[in-house]
Enzyme design. Structure first.
Site, short mmCIF file in Angstrom:
data_model
loop_
_atom_site.label_atom_id
_atom_site.label_comp_id
_atom_site.label_asym_id
_atom_site.label_seq_id
_atom_site.Cartn_x
_atom_site.Cartn_y
_atom_site.Cartn_z
N HIS A 38 48.17 38.95 37.33
CA HIS A 38 47.13 38.91 38.35
C HIS A 38 47.23 40.19 39.18
O HIS A 38 48.15 40.36 39.98
CB HIS A 38 47.36 37.67 39.22
CG HIS A 38 46.28 37.39 40.22
ND1 HIS A 38 44.94 37.30 39.88
CD2 HIS A 38 46.34 37.17 41.57
CE1 HIS A 38 44.25 37.02 40.96
NE2 HIS A 38 45.06 36.96 42.00
N ASP A 83 35.50 32.06 49.01
CA ASP A 83 36.92 32.38 49.08
C ASP A 83 37.19 32.89 50.50
O ASP A 83 36.89 34.04 50.82
CB ASP A 83 37.29 33.44 48.05
CG ASP A 83 38.78 33.68 47.97
OD1 ASP A 83 39.53 33.02 48.71
OD2 ASP A 83 39.21 34.52 47.16
#
Length: 518
Positions: free
Chosen positions: A269, A123
């Site tokens: 989230h 990531d």
């Protein structure tokens, strides 16, 4: 549902190479993920097969809960987390074109799916462990901790790198301006008004770090001021509500990517949490958030303006900067609250919701409520009494004693080094491991239980099917949160949808995994 909802975590590990200050973190992260990919099917019936790659088809990072969509042209590149190699949109079982050879090679180097149902990938400049979906906070803690042992496995394989050993750390900042996330995901009912979630959750999120912060040496994004603060992430909060995750970071993120039936669920989230190494800090983070969300879903019956903060972003910073938990924030109505006051109010509101509905908390919810109250009560009487459970308090206690012994200030390099050593994933270097050996860390799980979760998926979510397919189906070539992609041996690949996060679809098991051992 109460406290037992679908929860999953995403941990970006800090990374560096011993003796190589010029090492490229993207290259180091890629080496780490390749090592994990090589190990991902070892000692399974599918051991001779290639690693299972990630299927990015269902990723939708630019859709916003507020009813809008950011265009790709307008998006910062850091938001484009979906892969450029797309299969056809998922629906029922379908045939999709076979990827070209060059398309198959790149994802294998940067992402893999594990037998416990988790995903590991690069990531940006960090290796990330995305834990499998779990039902409830207790399992969320267990499979989050499994990621720590997976990190240790990767480091063990990379100790003989010619440029030096690769080291992973479970923290959220390098203290020099870089920040990386520990994200939480909660399945939330779609029919609840988004404004209720935002208004109801914001003061809670601002003050939650007193229960689950991991502590940090340095004040400011670049540690411009000496000091100790409660949260690793607080100084990087810059906005109240928004879609961004790597800049202009909000308290409430609005990415609308449910990974479930979108007519029934949202996925909240959460990007502002700290990376925890203490089980009880993690448990409090997941359980209290889930309980507050449950109360909001039930209609908490509160006039939100009573808790609304005058400046939530500034309050986030100031709460974190006052480890004596004495900072008083101002509400929009002019009242003055400490973080402990706010947490007690939310706890009382959750209990009042049970009373209003005329129901008793289930066993896990009752445990979470009792623990929440116990930590608050003990914090009020003696802050350091919660050190075995609350990570930032344990770090503050240890580093404060060292600071006094050395006669230095908080910007002393030795204290900064200890902050990094706290998060070191090498057991022989970790300060948390040393505290645990001394009996000063209270655990929820044994090392054997955590080690089992490294290879075994949760048994009560769709992660079970994903993990078992990785281990037992050599023809599984790609997977995502919502589907599996098999190589049929012909011109096409076959995608099988996994639409629901909760429960295990027995029909899929009977058709695609009929030979699973009992």
């Amino acid at each position: 549902m109460s406290v037992n909802r679908i929860i999953a975590t995403e941990t970006e590990f800090g990374i560096y190479q011993v003796g190589n200050t010029w090492a490229n973190p993207v290259l180091l992260s890629t080496q780490t993920i390749r090592a994990l990919a090589r190990r991902s099917r070892q000692k399974t019936p599918a051991a001779d097969s290639a690693p299972v790659r990630w299927d990015y088809t269902a990723e939708d990072p630019l859709n916003d809960l507020r009813g809008m969509r950011m265009t790709r042209a307008a998006a910062d590149p850091s938001l484009l987390t979906d892969d450029p190699y797309h299969l056809a949109p998922s629906g029922g079982e379908e045939h999709v074109p076979r990827p070209r050879a060059e398309e198959l090679a790149l994802p294998a180097a940067t992402a893999a799916v594990l037998t416990n149902g988790a995903r590991v990938y690069v990531d940006h400049a960090h290796p990330e462990y995305s834990a499998p979906e779990t039902l409830g906070p207790r399992d969320a803690v267990l499979w989050d901790r499994a990621g720590e042992l997976i990190a240790c496995d990767a480091m063990a394989e990379l100790t003989q790198e010619p440029e030096g050993a690769i080291v992973l750390v479970k923290n959220n900042t390098d203290g020099k301006g870089a920040a990386y996330g520990t994200h939480e995901n909660y399945q939330v009912r779609r029919d609840v008004d988004l404004e209720d979630i935002i208004r109801g959750l914001t003061p809670f999120m601002v003050t939650r770090p007193i229960l689950c912060g991991s502590g940090r040496v340095g004040i400011g994004q670049r540690s411009q001021k000496p000091g100790f603060q409660i949260s690793q992430r607080a100084d990087f909060v810059e906005n109240e509500v928004g879609l961004e995750t790597t800049f202009n970071r909000p308290i409430i993120n609005t990415r609308d990517e449910p990974h479930a039936d979108p007519s029934r669920f949202r996925r909240l989230h959460v990007i502002g949490g700290d990376a925890n190494l203490f089980d009880y800090s993690s448990y409090l983070r997941f359980a209290t958030t889930s309980l507050v969300l449950w109360a909001i879903e039930q209609g908490i019956g509160l006039e939100w303006e009573a808790l609304a903060l005058d400046d939530p972003v500034e309050a986030t910073w100031e709460v974190s900067h006052h480890p004596h938990i004495d900072y008083r924030m101002t509400t929009a109505g002019g009242a003055s609250w400490t973080a402990v006051d706010m947490q007690q109010t939310y706890l009382d509101l959750v209990r009042a919701t049970y009373e209003r509905l005329g129901i008793e908390p289930d066993t896990e919810s009752a445990y979470a409520l009792t623990l929440w109250q116990d930590i608050i009560d003990r914090m009020k009487r003696d802050l350091f009494s919660v050190a075995p459970e609350v990570e930032w308090v344990a770090k503050y206690q240890l580093l404060s004693r060292q600071k006094e012994r050395l006669g230095v200030q908080w910007d002393d390099p030795r204290l900064v080094a200890m902050d990094l050593q706290w998060a070191d994933m090498r057991p022989q270097r970790s300060l948390v491991a040393k505290l645990e050996e001394a009996g000063r860390v209270r655990r929820m799980f044994t090392l054997e239980q955590v080690r089992e979760a490294v290879t075994e998926p949760p048994s009560n979510t769709r992660a079970y099917i994903r993990g078992r397919a990785v281990a037992h189906r050599p023809d599984l070539v790609k997977a995502s949160w919502t589907s599996l992609v098999f190589d049929s041996g012909g011109a096409d690949l076959i995608r099988v949808p996994l639409p629901q996060a909760e429960g295990v679809d027995r029909a899929i098991i009977e058709r695609y995994l009929p030979d699973l051992p009992a």
